[in-house]
Design a protein around this motif. Structure first.
Motif, PDB file in Angstrom:
ATOM      1  N   PHE A  53       0.830  -1.203   0.000  1.00 48.24           N
ATOM      2  CA  PHE A  53       0.000   0.000   0.000  1.00 48.24           C
ATOM      3  C   PHE A  53       0.869   1.259   0.000  1.00 48.24           C
ATOM      4  CE2 PHE A  53      -2.542   3.293   2.150  1.00 48.24           C
ATOM      5  CZ  PHE A  53      -3.602   3.354   1.255  1.00 48.24           C
ATOM      6  N   ARG A  54       1.986   1.212   0.721  1.00 45.68           N
ATOM      7  CA  ARG A  54       2.905   2.364   0.730  1.00 45.68           C
ATOM      8  C   ARG A  54       3.435   2.633  -0.674  1.00 45.68           C
ATOM      9  NH1 ARG A  54       4.369   5.471   5.566  1.00 45.68           N
ATOM     10  NH2 ARG A  54       3.044   4.525   7.130  1.00 45.68           N
ATOM     11  N   LYS A  55       3.823   1.578  -1.377  1.00 50.01           N
ATOM     12  CA  LYS A  55       4.318   1.751  -2.742  1.00 50.01           C
ATOM     13  C   LYS A  55       3.235   2.356  -3.627  1.00 50.01           C
ATOM     14  CE  LYS A  55       7.707  -2.013  -2.684  1.00 50.01           C
ATOM     15  NZ  LYS A  55       8.080  -3.333  -3.253  1.00 50.01           N
ATOM     16  N   LEU A  56       2.009   1.862  -3.458  1.00 48.06           N
ATOM     17  CA  LEU A  56       0.904   2.400  -4.244  1.00 48.06           C
ATOM     18  C   LEU A  56       0.713   3.884  -3.942  1.00 48.06           C
ATOM     19  CD1 LEU A  56      -1.554   2.039  -6.109  1.00 48.06           C
ATOM     20  CD2 LEU A  56      -2.875   1.337  -4.087  1.00 48.06           C
ATOM     21  N   ALA A  57       0.769   4.246  -2.655  1.00 50.54           N
ATOM     22  CA  ALA A  57       0.591   5.647  -2.273  1.00 50.54           C
ATOM     23  C   ALA A  57       1.693   6.528  -2.858  1.00 50.54           C
ATOM     24  CB  ALA A  57       0.566   5.770  -0.749  1.00 50.54           C
ATOM     25  N   VAL A  58       2.961   6.026  -2.813  1.00 48.48           N
ATOM     26  CA  VAL A  58       4.082   6.784  -3.373  1.00 48.48           C
ATOM     27  C   VAL A  58       3.893   6.991  -4.866  1.00 48.48           C
ATOM     28  CG1 VAL A  58       6.551   6.689  -3.881  1.00 48.48           C
ATOM     29  CG2 VAL A  58       5.741   6.113  -1.592  1.00 48.48           C
ATOM     30  N   ASN A  59       3.493   5.940  -5.576  1.00 47.96           N
ATOM     31  CA  ASN A  59       3.295   6.044  -7.024  1.00 47.96           C
ATOM     32  C   ASN A  59       2.162   7.023  -7.358  1.00 47.96           C
ATOM     33  OD1 ASN A  59       5.320   4.227  -7.541  1.00 47.96           O
ATOM     34  ND2 ASN A  59       3.955   2.443  -7.606  1.00 47.96           N
ATOM     35  N   LEU A  60       1.066   6.984  -6.581  1.00 46.28           N
ATOM     36  CA  LEU A  60      -0.043   7.899  -6.835  1.00 46.28           C
ATOM     37  C   LEU A  60       0.345   9.338  -6.554  1.00 46.28           C
ATOM     38  CD1 LEU A  60      -3.040   5.802  -5.407  1.00 46.28           C
ATOM     39  CD2 LEU A  60      -2.537   6.307  -7.810  1.00 46.28           C
ATOM     40  N   LEU A  61       1.163   9.548  -5.516  1.00 41.59           N
ATOM     41  CA  LEU A  61       1.644  10.909  -5.244  1.00 41.59           C
ATOM     42  C   LEU A  61       2.493  11.426  -6.402  1.00 41.59           C
ATOM     43  CD1 LEU A  61       2.571  10.715  -1.444  1.00 41.59           C
ATOM     44  CD2 LEU A  61       0.829  12.188  -2.477  1.00 41.59           C
ATOM     45  N   ARG A  62       3.298  10.537  -6.988  1.00 40.60           N
ATOM     46  CA  ARG A  62       4.115  10.964  -8.140  1.00 40.60           C
ATOM     47  C   ARG A  62       3.223  11.309  -9.328  1.00 40.60           C
ATOM     48  NH1 ARG A  62       9.203  10.318  -6.581  1.00 40.60           N
ATOM     49  NH2 ARG A  62       9.788   8.553  -5.243  1.00 40.60           N
ATOM     50  N   ILE A  63       2.174  10.528  -9.541  1.00 46.96           N
ATOM     51  CA  ILE A  63       1.237  10.819 -10.624  1.00 46.96           C
ATOM     52  C   ILE A  63       0.569  12.176 -10.386  1.00 46.96           C
ATOM     53  CG2 ILE A  63      -0.944  10.095 -11.684  1.00 46.96           C
ATOM     54  CD1 ILE A  63      -0.080   7.197 -11.196  1.00 46.96           C
ATOM     55  N   MET A  64       0.336  12.494  -9.107  1.00 43.52           N
ATOM     56  CA  MET A  64      -0.273  13.776  -8.735  1.00 43.52           C
ATOM     57  C   MET A  64       0.753  14.912  -8.753  1.00 43.52           C
ATOM     58  SD  MET A  64      -2.436  12.263  -5.504  1.00 43.52           S
ATOM     59  CE  MET A  64      -2.836  13.869  -4.854  1.00 43.52           C
ATOM     60  N   LYS A  65       2.009  14.611  -9.180  1.00 44.82           N
ATOM     61  CA  LYS A  65       3.095  15.595  -9.250  1.00 44.82           C
ATOM     62  C   LYS A  65       3.520  16.092  -7.862  1.00 44.82           C
ATOM     63  CE  LYS A  65       2.801  15.412 -13.731  1.00 44.82           C
ATOM     64  NZ  LYS A  65       3.806  14.610 -14.502  1.00 44.82           N
ATOM     65  N   GLN A  66       3.262  15.280  -6.850  1.00 44.24           N
ATOM     66  CA  GLN A  66       3.690  15.612  -5.492  1.00 44.24           C
ATOM     67  C   GLN A  66       5.002  14.861  -5.193  1.00 44.24           C
ATOM     68  OE1 GLN A  66       2.274  17.844  -3.487  1.00 44.24           O
ATOM     69  NE2 GLN A  66       0.686  18.297  -5.040  1.00 44.24           N
ATOM     70  N   GLU A  67       6.044  15.198  -5.969  1.00 47.02           N
ATOM     71  CA  GLU A  67       7.301  14.470  -5.884  1.00 47.02           C
ATOM     72  C   GLU A  67       7.940  14.585  -4.504  1.00 47.02           C
ATOM     73  OE1 GLU A  67       8.620  12.501  -7.998  1.00 47.02           O
ATOM     74  OE2 GLU A  67       7.320  12.834  -9.738  1.00 47.02           O
ATOM     75  N   GLU A  68       7.896  15.781  -3.919  1.00 50.59           N
ATOM     76  CA  GLU A  68       8.550  15.991  -2.628  1.00 50.59           C
ATOM     77  C   GLU A  68       7.909  15.137  -1.540  1.00 50.59           C
ATOM     78  OE1 GLU A  68       9.873  19.647   0.351  1.00 50.59           O
ATOM     79  OE2 GLU A  68       8.946  20.064  -1.591  1.00 50.59           O
ATOM     80  N   LEU A  69       6.551  15.102  -1.541  1.00 49.12           N
ATOM     81  CA  LEU A  69       5.863  14.265  -0.556  1.00 49.12           C
ATOM     82  C   LEU A  69       6.148  12.787  -0.795  1.00 49.12           C
ATOM     83  CD1 LEU A  69       2.349  15.965  -0.211  1.00 49.12           C
ATOM     84  CD2 LEU A  69       4.185  15.896   1.475  1.00 49.12           C
TER      85      LEU A  69
END
Length: 848
Positions: free
Chosen positions: A137-153
């Motif tokens: 789930f953490r990996k999924l959350a990280v990937n979705l944040l990147r898709i949302m252009k929230q690279e820093e988070l």
């Protein structure tokens, strides 16, 4: 432990039966809003599972032929399935909410660790399931944040919770890579572990200063003159630790040391200790890169992320794309072997870790701190290449000095199982100054152990062990050739050593060694071998002499590069090749243009050796010093006896050797630098001549050396004797030898190697100040106290001394500079104190 069920069976079971009306479904309730949710959903937690009551007590209804009852069954089944998935949906939503809440807390800098609920304790199987679900789930959350252009988070979340499986996989792979070492090459079936053989090296801190371009054996000899080193030793695992004297963290470390001194073993030990969870556990990732492998990527382009993923696929599989929040160590081993154009002055600036560029631009930006400034960088190099990186990008410079005398003994005791053999070898190397000096280099300790162990077991030496470098290397070549004959050719130990094939191979290797030495190359490509008529497979069979140094992992590497195990082996084979060529064809490879054929017989042979001496003396920085020692050592009959079968000639006459000795002594009476004169003494040692040394020792024993007029050769002999003493030179008093400026200028190497120099009342002038200033500004100087009182130095002489005192490399602690007409005063500067007279005070103070 819960029994696992097959998902297909469960699905088919739903189709076959319906749940009893008595079945009760307990739903998961939402976590209280006032408290943070649990870290995960557990199958054993009341908040994360549902119970199907009386499930075992229900019985499927008997099959009904009536269509209406069948329809009721289907409707009941659908109702049960809907209920299960409704609860599944509820549980997933609850799990997601709780995990998202925990992630938000992780990313909140104001949220302390103590506010988080303690996690439940599970058995090993449940723990694996829990971690697997949570990590996914953490990996999924990280990937979705990147898709949302929230690279820093995304980066921050990933760094807060690094993938333990990824880190463990990297550690496991690095352990496999570095836990076994090969000195030359290990015998089949008997791998040597690094921890078993590793002996602590002497590592000291020091500035870059001037680049030492002298031959590396000269540098080793300089280290051997410092038995009581004043420098503070640095332990391998503390290479990035900040000392109390530093006010800023250490990002980039440059470690220098001569070839074979143990730089690569040092980085391997650092990495292995981390991979085995022994040291530096605050580091998340260590990425080791040899420059000899990076050279093969010269025409490739990478981003920093792609570069790491290229070598470490575990990082890519873990989905790690930014390392800003991690503690990362990059190790770049062998800067002197780098063939990439590292240009720190005009290189484009790169700050984006995802932007692709050439490997050289990537490295220069990484080393200079423009790219990923949070990373730690460790670079190793031979001394001559230290200036490739500007000093402003280096936070600390360390130097590997090799083995101290006690560590030499420790190495041999580790390397040799037989204690009696180890004691014999240790005692033997102490009898030869040349061998004892070279044993500061770990690779030479291996050569020595290989040779002497073989000789002691086979009794080949007839009770006489090699005492010169040439004899040691001849025996090493013999041992390696014999191993090759037995291991690859299936020949018996009693068979003749030199077959036509082995003679041809040695000549080809010698040709390669000589031609590449002329060009200054230590690394060769396959075309270099082919030009010398070398079959790559056959050459690699001489495992201890010639080593293939490339990796074939993942099909990454397209080319292969090669080198000799150590520079000294290349120099020995080069000298042997020149000898064999001359004896077989009369061609002198050292002459650019061959002499006319008017010379015949002994005059031609004499010119052969004289030209070698001349060429070495003209060589800048002594780059042919060791070559000359081997070259002359190969001329004595004992050497030819050991190589019997490799050549057709019986040896050089004693008359020729005497003429060579005479020629060397004439050169020593000329205007040579002390370093070149000392090397000629080593050459005389290879020729078994110690007449000059005995003359000086005789004068010293009588105690009237100051009354004897010495020739330049005798002065050089005195330097050689003083520097070769087992106790070293701590206090040097010039008046014991001759209270004159000429004597001081002859004995400058001794001044450089001593701790305290007494030069008071020795009639010194400005000329002496200029020479001493050079010593003061040298980072290799050991001088800490200098007394120059009661000399006619004049203001101009003091100005010259000030130049040396003002050098960043100056390590002098006490200077006594006073005239009998003036009162002594003290000057404090950088924790050092200077005695000086009033007249000279202003000049010195201004410079400081």
């Amino acid at each position: 432990m819960r029994k696992r069920t097959n998902p297909q069976e469960v699905c088919s079971d739903f189709k076959r039966r319906k749940l009893s009306p008595d079945v009760k479904i307990t739903e998961v309730t939402d976590a209280p809003k006032s408290e943070p949710g649990p870290s995960c959903v557990s199958l054993k937690s009341d908040q994360s599972k549902f119970f199907i009551s009386n499930f075992k007590g229900t019985k499927p209804a008997p099959a009904e032929k009536d269509g209406q009852e069948s329809l009721q069954h289907d409707q009941q089944h659908q109702t049960d399935l809907d209920s299960v998935f409704k609860m599944l949906e509820h549980n997933i939503i609850t799990f997601v909410k709780n995990e998202l809440k925990k992630m938000q807390n992780d990313l909140n800098p104001d949220y302390s660790e103590c506010q988080r609920d303690e996690e439940e304790v599970f058995d090993s199987e449940e723990e694996k399931q829990r971690r697997s679900s949570r990590d996914a789930f953490r990996k999924l959350a990280v990937n979705l944040l990147r898709i949302m252009k929230q690279e820093e988070l995304a980066d921050c979340l990933q760094s807060k919770n690094p993938d333990p499986l990824c880190e463990n996989t990297i550690k496991c792979n690095l352990k496999k890579k570095f836990q076994c070492v090969f000195e030359g090459i290990a015998k089949p079936g008997t791998p040597i572990t690094l921890n078993e053989i590793y002996t602590e090296l002497c590592i000291t801190e020091g500035g870059i200063g001037e680049v030492n371009t002298e031959h590396e054996v000269r540098q080793i000899e300089m280290f051997s003159w410092k038995p009581n080193r004043p420098e503070t030793a640095i332990r391998c695992e503390n290479i990035f630790k900040v000392s109390t004297e530093r006010d800023k963290p250490i990002r980039t470390v440059l470690t220098k040391g001569v070839a074979g001194i143990g730089k690569t073993f040092l980085t391997q030990k650092f990495t292995l200790d981390w991979a085995e969870d022994k040291t530096n556990q605050d580091v998340q990732f260590i990425f080791p890169f040899p420059f000899r492998e990076l050279n093969l990527l010269k025409d490739k382009k990478f981003s920093l992320v792609g570069f790491i993923h290229h070598f470490f696929t575990e990082i890519k599989e873990a989905g790690i794309f930014n390392f800003k929040k991690f503690k990362v160590v990059f190790i770049f081993d062998g800067l002197d072997e780098c063939r990439l154009p590292l240009n720190f002055h005009i290189t484009e600036i790169l700050t984006d870790v995802t932007e692709s560029t050439s490997v050289d631009v990537l490295l220069t930006n990484l080393i200079s701190g423009k790219l990923l400034p949070s990373a730690h960088i460790w670079i190793t190099t031979r001394p001559a290449a230290t200036n490739q990186i500007p000093a402003k990008y280096i936070d600390m410079v360390t130097e590997v000095r090799g083995f101290t005398d006690p560590k030499k003994e420790e190495y041999f005791r580790k390397r040799l199982r037989d204690k009696e053999e180890a004691n014999t070898i240790i005692s033997h190397i102490k009898t030869s100054r040349s061998l004892h000096i070279m044993c500061h280099i770990p690779i030479f300790c291996w050569i020595t152990a290989t040779v002497l162990e073989s000789l002691l077991k086979t009794k080949q030496a007839g009770g006489k062990l090699p005492k010169t470098l040439t004899e040691m290397y001849i025996h090493f070549l013999v041992v390696q050739t014999k191993l090759k004959n037995i291991r690859y050719d299936g020949r018996a130990e009693t068979d003749p050593l030199w077959s036509p094939a082995s003679r041809k191979m040695i000549e080809a290797l010698g040709k390669l060694a000589f031609e590449q030495l002329q060009k200054g190359n230590l690394i060769f490509c396959e075309s270099d071998l082919t030009e010398c008529g070398i079959n790559v497979r056959e050459a690699s069979e001489y495992s201890g002499v010639f080593t293939q140094i490339f990796k074939e992992e993942g099909g990454v590497y397209q080319n292969k590069v090669y080198c000799f195990v150590h520079l000294s082996i290349q120099e020995f084979l080069a000298a042997l090749y020149v000898h064999l060529t001359f004896t077989n064809s009369g061609i002198n490879r050292l002459e650019m243009e061959q002499m006319a054929s008017v010379q015949t017989g002994e005059s031609l042979i004499q010119n052969f050796y004289h030209s070698a001496v001349d060429k070495a003396l003209k060589s800048p920085n002594g780059h042919l010093d060791l070559f000359l020692r081997f070259f002359l050592g190969l001329s004595i009959p004992a050497s030819w006896d050991l190589l019997q079968g490799l050549h057709t000639q019986t040896g050089i006459s004693s008359q020729i050797n005497q003429e060579t000795v005479k020629y060397i002594k004439e050169k020593m009476n000329g205007t040579l630098s002390p370093e070149k004169s000392i090397n000629l003494f080593h050459c005389l040692n290879e020729l078994n001549d110690d007449s000059i040394v005995k003359e000086i020792q005789h004068h010293l024993s009588l105690g009237h050396l100051s009354k004897v007029i010495l020739s330049p050769a005798q002065w050089s002999a005195l330097v050689f004797i003083l520097l070769s003493s087992k106790t070293g030179v701590d206090v040097f008093d010039l008046r014991k030898y001759s209270a004159s400026e000429d004597a001081l200028l002859q004995l400058l190497p001794v001044v450089k190697a001593c701790k305290k120099a007494q030069l008071s009342g020795c009639n010194l002038t400005e000329r002496s100040c200029e020479a001493l200033s050079s010593i003061l500004s040298s980072q290799s100087s050991r001088l800490r106290e200098l007394d120059m009182s009661n000399n006619n130095l004049q203001d101009s002489g003091v100005k010259l001394l000030c130049v040396g005192l003002g050098s960043p490399q100056c390590a002098l602690e006490t200077l006594r500079l006073v005239d009998s007409l003036f009162q002594e005063i003290w000057i404090f500067h950088n924790n050092c104190h200077y005695f000086i007279d009033f007249k000279m005070l202003f000049l010195l103070w201004c410079k400081l």
